[in-house]
Scaffold this active site. Sequence first.
Site, PDB file in Angstrom:
ATOM      1  N   ASP A 188      -3.857  23.028  -8.573  1.00  0.00           N
ATOM      2  CA  ASP A 188      -4.268  21.928  -9.451  1.00  0.00           C
ATOM      3  C   ASP A 188      -3.669  22.223 -10.824  1.00  0.00           C
ATOM      4  OD1 ASP A 188      -5.550  20.206 -11.258  1.00  0.00           O
ATOM      5  OD2 ASP A 188      -7.366  20.098 -10.027  1.00  0.00           O
ATOM      6  N   TYR A 209     -12.151  22.819 -10.109  1.00  0.00           N
ATOM      7  CA  TYR A 209     -12.736  21.537 -10.530  1.00  0.00           C
ATOM      8  C   TYR A 209     -13.862  21.191  -9.557  1.00  0.00           C
ATOM      9  CZ  TYR A 209     -12.591  16.439 -11.418  1.00  0.00           C
ATOM     10  OH  TYR A 209     -12.886  15.137 -11.702  1.00  0.00           O
ATOM     11  N   LYS A 245      -5.021  12.300 -16.919  1.00  0.00           N
ATOM     12  CA  LYS A 245      -5.158  13.073 -18.151  1.00  0.00           C
ATOM     13  C   LYS A 245      -3.887  12.912 -19.008  1.00  0.00           C
ATOM     14  CE  LYS A 245      -9.089  14.314 -16.318  1.00  0.00           C
ATOM     15  NZ  LYS A 245      -9.313  15.413 -15.413  1.00  0.00           N
ATOM     16  N   ARG A 295       0.821  -1.210   0.000  1.00  0.00           N
ATOM     17  CA  ARG A 295       0.000   0.000   0.000  1.00  0.00           C
ATOM     18  C   ARG A 295       0.861   1.268   0.000  1.00  0.00           C
ATOM     19  NH1 ARG A 295      -1.624   1.522   4.876  1.00  0.00           N
ATOM     20  NH2 ARG A 295      -2.680  -0.406   5.418  1.00  0.00           N
TER      21      ARG A 295
HETATM   22  C1  LIG Z   1     -10.025  15.270 -14.082  1.00  0.00           C
HETATM   23  C2  LIG Z   1      -9.572  16.296 -13.138  1.00  0.00           C
HETATM   24  C3  LIG Z   1      -9.310  15.979 -11.812  1.00  0.00           C
HETATM   25  C4  LIG Z   1      -9.610  14.628 -11.224  1.00  0.00           C
HETATM   26  O1  LIG Z   1      -8.882  13.596 -11.776  1.00  0.00           O
HETATM   27  P1  LIG Z   1      -9.386  12.075 -11.671  1.00  0.00           P
HETATM   28  O2  LIG Z   1      -8.182  11.302 -12.008  1.00  0.00           O
HETATM   29  O3  LIG Z   1     -10.525  11.953 -12.619  1.00  0.00           O
HETATM   30  O4  LIG Z   1      -9.817  11.870 -10.247  1.00  0.00           O
HETATM   31  C5  LIG Z   1      -8.793  16.959 -11.006  1.00  0.00           C
HETATM   32  N1  LIG Z   1      -8.572  18.205 -11.462  1.00  0.00           N
HETATM   33  C6  LIG Z   1      -8.839  18.552 -12.734  1.00  0.00           C
HETATM   34  C7  LIG Z   1      -8.564  19.938 -13.164  1.00  0.00           C
HETATM   35  C8  LIG Z   1      -9.355  17.613 -13.606  1.00  0.00           C
HETATM   36  O5  LIG Z   1      -9.655  17.974 -14.852  1.00  0.00           O
END
Ligand SMILES: *Cc1c(COP(=O)(O)O)cnc(C)c1O
Length: 388
Positions: free
Chosen positions: A183, A111, A208, A58
């Site tokens: 972020d 987000y 992403k 983990r």
């Molecule tokens: C998609 C996204 C997230 C979350 O990511 P996941 O892997 O889907 O949990 C966080 N911040 C932004 C800006 C995003 O576009």
Amino acid sequence: MTKKKGVRAETLLANGGRDPESNYGIVNPPVYHASTVTSPTLTAYRSRDFTKDITYGRMGTPTQKALEEAVALVEGGDRAIAVSSGLASITTTVSAFVQSGDHILCTDSAYFPTRNFCNNVMAKYGVETTYYDPMIGAGIADLIQDNTKVVMTEAPGSQTFEVQDIPAIAEAAHARGAVVIHDNTWGTPINFRSFERGVDVSVHAATKYIVGHSDAMLGIIVTKNEHYDALIKNFRYWGQHAAPDDCYLGLRGLRTMGVRLKQHQESALVVANWLREHPDVSRVLYPALPDDPGHEIWKRDFEGACGLFGVVLKDHYDDDALGAMLDGLELFAMGASWGGYESLILPSTPIRTATTWEAEGSLLRLHVGLEHTDDLIADLEAGLARLK
Ligand SMILES: *Cc1c(COP(=O)(O)O)cnc(C)c1O
């Protein structure tokens, strides 16, 4: 550990986090599947160092450490922690720096699940969140309270693409001892150099562009040494984890992220410029366009753009009209997430509480993938013709 470091992003993308000599000369690090990790002696068991050693599945495998090392090097942070999703990177980080009675400042353009976490989880534990105008800049100083521990930023804003003045916000936050979390999913570790812009902890939906192929969920927290201890403890308290196969996919995606992003930007600019001239389009929200309101700050603070942007149509359309456009698209698919090689489109509805977001027409979010732009434009042209 990495030997061939180099200083430029492209070189670090290729070489960070790998050491073939330690693995039979094989170029990529292996995937280790693990729960139990045994110790040869009681002394060794007693002296395990949880911040360095491989101690339990983990807490991270060598595959995860390789990914963490590579991303930290590329973004210019000291250390990184991989977690199960982008959202987990946000929740693990935000909750590391607050306790009951504390206060969070969060951009109104965050987000949406970030807002959900603050309003439904942080609030439950007695932590209050105030949302602020994403364009506030140095004016954030007026909102910082004695109990403000975290300033949450995101640039450009989710769905609305405002470019925040992160250095100005960070300076004001640091003057009052608050931790600046950013972020950086749109910016990516190469296009927004968080630690040169005053950010303390950068969080990524590696799902992403880092993974880049729409086939894994992964988050990464990148930090300066100063905050590592609080973050790794919180990672353990919450039982956070990143799966070894997904870390491998993240590492594999990272190797080509630089060239993919260049193409995403080039193609997004072609499609965005075409859309801008379309009679049904009012505005395109993409900071890489010279007349975008965020362009100057983007040019000052970013090394590039990705393939995600917004389009405001001239009119508001109901779901029958939007459906006529979107259902018939052949290349732009409808679905959550972005950052893969394929093009996506969704209608978006920004949620605001500190500010209002009003547009003259319906808002769409496009992710321009790696298909040929002529084909993408033909698909959009036919789609827009179906709108009415
Ligand atoms: C998609 C996204 C997230 C979350 O990511 P996941 O892997 O889907 O949990 C966080 N911040 C932004 C800006 C995003 O576009």
